[in-house]
Structure formats: C-alpha cells, structure tokens
Design a protein around this motif. Structure first.
Motif, mmCIF file in Angstrom:
data_model
loop_
_atom_site.group_PDB
_atom_site.id
_atom_site.type_symbol
_atom_site.label_atom_id
_atom_site.label_comp_id
_atom_site.label_asym_id
_atom_site.label_seq_id
_atom_site.Cartn_x
_atom_site.Cartn_y
_atom_site.Cartn_z
ATOM 1 N N ASP A 136 0.850 -1.177 0.000
ATOM 2 C CA ASP A 136 0.000 0.000 0.000
ATOM 3 C C ASP A 136 0.891 1.234 0.000
ATOM 4 N N VAL A 137 0.913 1.951 -1.106
ATOM 5 C CA VAL A 137 1.818 3.087 -1.243
ATOM 6 C C VAL A 137 1.490 4.196 -0.247
ATOM 7 N N ARG A 138 0.288 4.171 0.322
ATOM 8 C CA ARG A 138 -0.119 5.221 1.253
ATOM 9 C C ARG A 138 0.567 5.132 2.611
ATOM 10 N N VAL A 139 1.215 3.998 2.899
ATOM 11 C CA VAL A 139 1.864 3.842 4.195
ATOM 12 C C VAL A 139 3.381 4.007 4.097
ATOM 13 N N SER A 140 3.865 4.514 2.963
ATOM 14 C CA SER A 140 5.302 4.736 2.812
ATOM 15 C C SER A 140 5.561 6.101 2.202
ATOM 16 N N GLY A 141 6.770 6.578 2.358
ATOM 17 C CA GLY A 141 7.145 7.866 1.803
ATOM 18 C C GLY A 141 6.263 8.979 2.325
ATOM 19 N N SER A 142 5.727 9.768 1.404
ATOM 20 C CA SER A 142 4.863 10.880 1.781
ATOM 21 C C SER A 142 3.431 10.437 2.054
ATOM 22 N N GLY A 143 3.116 9.183 1.750
ATOM 23 C CA GLY A 143 1.764 8.688 1.938
ATOM 24 C C GLY A 143 0.824 9.036 0.805
ATOM 25 N N ASN A 144 1.348 9.679 -0.235
ATOM 26 C CA ASN A 144 0.543 10.106 -1.371
ATOM 27 C C ASN A 144 0.494 9.011 -2.433
ATOM 28 N N ILE A 145 -0.559 9.009 -3.262
ATOM 29 C CA ILE A 145 -0.671 7.996 -4.317
ATOM 30 C C ILE A 145 -0.192 8.519 -5.663
ATOM 31 N N GLY A 146 0.423 9.693 -5.672
ATOM 32 C CA GLY A 146 0.890 10.287 -6.916
ATOM 33 C C GLY A 146 2.201 9.716 -7.410
ATOM 34 N N ALA A 147 2.605 10.173 -8.600
ATOM 35 C CA ALA A 147 3.779 9.611 -9.280
ATOM 36 C C ALA A 147 5.071 9.770 -8.482
ATOM 37 N N THR A 148 5.247 10.908 -7.807
ATOM 38 C CA THR A 148 6.492 11.142 -7.075
ATOM 39 C C THR A 148 6.684 10.113 -5.969
ATOM 40 N N ASN A 149 5.637 9.854 -5.198
ATOM 41 C CA ASN A 149 5.750 8.885 -4.117
ATOM 42 C C ASN A 149 5.829 7.454 -4.648
ATOM 43 N N VAL A 150 5.091 7.160 -5.706
ATOM 44 C CA VAL A 150 5.155 5.826 -6.320
ATOM 45 C C VAL A 150 6.564 5.554 -6.844
ATOM 46 N N ALA A 151 7.208 6.593 -7.382
ATOM 47 C CA ALA A 151 8.556 6.436 -7.922
ATOM 48 C C ALA A 151 9.569 6.041 -6.851
#
Length: 223
Positions: A33-48
């Motif tokens: 779940d990308v929302r629990v890592s990095g900035s918590g955002n689902i956008g391209a920057t956090n996915v990258a």
C-alpha cells in the motif's frame, strides 16, 4: 442553459479522475500500500520511490485519465457551450483525482491529471507550464516547488494567452490552481522550513519507517 450536459461532464470527469492508478500499480506489482510509505501520497512522485518505472506509469496514466474525460465529453456534446462543458469535465477529473471515493477521498495532488485534462483546452499554457516545471525541478530539485509554481502560473497564462472562449473557464482554471496549491500546503510548509525532500532522496517519513524497521530487525536479532 440546460444543466444536463454539465452534470454528465462532471460525472464522467469525476469517475475517470478518481481511478487511483498509483495505488493500484503498487498494490498489483509490489503487493504493498503506497499510502503507508514515503509521503503517503498515491501520486507519481511517491510511487517512484517504490519503483521509477511505476512512477512513470502513474504519471502517464494520471495524465491520460484527465485527457480521457475531456475527450469523452467532447464526443458527447457539441455546440456553442462545448468548451465550457469540456472545462467542467477537466475540473472534475482533477477533483476526482484529489478526492477519490474509492480511497476515502484521499487521493493525489492533481498536477499530472490537470496537465492531461487541460492539454486540449489550453495547449500553449500547458507547454509553458511543463517548461517552467522542468526548469525549476532541474535547478532546485524540488518537485513540489515546480508543482506549486506551475499551478500558480496556470490561470495567469490562460488569461494572457487568451486560451478561453467563455470567461467562466477562467474561474474553473483558477479553482484548479487553488486546489493543487492547497494539496501542496504541507510541502509549502516544509519548503519554508528547509526540510522538504529533494528529487532523488527519500522523504523523512520513508527514512523513518525504514529506520524503525531496521531497528526492529536488529533488536529481534539481538534477542
């Protein structure tokens, strides 16, 4: 003026815009779940941060869904108000990206979706914004700074380049600008404090998570 075309445009825009590509790609290909890592955002920057390839795919798909909303509405409706109806679809594509009901109304930050949604409506403005974004990101390595700068410039460019048929389009464009800036409010705070993550570095949240994970692993090994 009949409201039916505008309601259809809003519905089409929102439904397409709310498709959470960043979340889906990370869930499918990484099982996370990308929302629990990095900035918590689902956008391209956090996915990258999880995968540069998935980040690029998210960027393209987020832009494509904005464009798709406008194209669908252009096919469905014509006449003297077509541009305003298309702008309605573009705005609600952004709104869907920011507030997808699939994810409890916690979505992305809208930059890629806005660019895709308005590429047919304001092509010269979008080209200027892309160039400005690249210059700022290359010079300062802050994606958020570039995003806020182009969002601020958007209504000014659309007005200066006369890329509108109906003055109400400028109202929608100004609202797009305000929403994107508002979604970047935490980034603006970090930029002011000098704590914003630069391009190519991990965010504080992600670093903290990894540090906690490593500490836990080390502690378990010692035990």
């Amino acid at each position: 003026m009949h409201m039916y075309p505008y309601l259809i445009a809003a519905a089409v825009g929102y439904l397409l815009g709310s498709i959470p590509f960043g979340y889906l790609l990370v869930r499918i290909f990484k099982g996370e779940d990308v929302r629990v890592s990095g900035s918590g955002n689902i956008g391209a920057t956090n996915v990258a941060r999880k995968s540069p390839a998935l980040g690029a795919a998210t960027l393209l798909l987020d832009a494509a869904k904005g464009l798709a909303a406008v194209l669908v509405v252009r096919v469905l409706f014509n006449g003297p108000h077509q541009q305003l109806i298309m702008t309605t679809a573009a705005f609600f594509a952004l709104f869907g990206n920011l507030f997808p009901f699939w994810l409890n109304f916690r979505g992305g930050k809208g930059v890629a979706t806005s660019l895709g949604a308005f590429i047919l409506l304001t092509p010269k403005s979008i080209l200027c914004m892309v160039v400005l974004f690249l210059i700022i990101v290359v010079a300062f390595r802050y994606v958020s700074l570039g995003s806020v700068a182009v969002a601020t410039a958007f209504p000014l460019l659309a007005w200066a380049l006369r890329e509108y048929v109906d003055s109400r389009q400028l109202i929608f464009i100004a609202l797009v600008s305000l929403l994107v800036i508002w979604k970047h409010r935490q980034n603006i705070g970090r930029l002011a404090a000098g704590t914003e993550s630069k391009l190519g570095t991990k965010s504080d949240t992600e670093s903290g998570t990894e540090s906690d994970t490593k500490s836990g692993t080390l502690g378990a090994t010692r035990r």
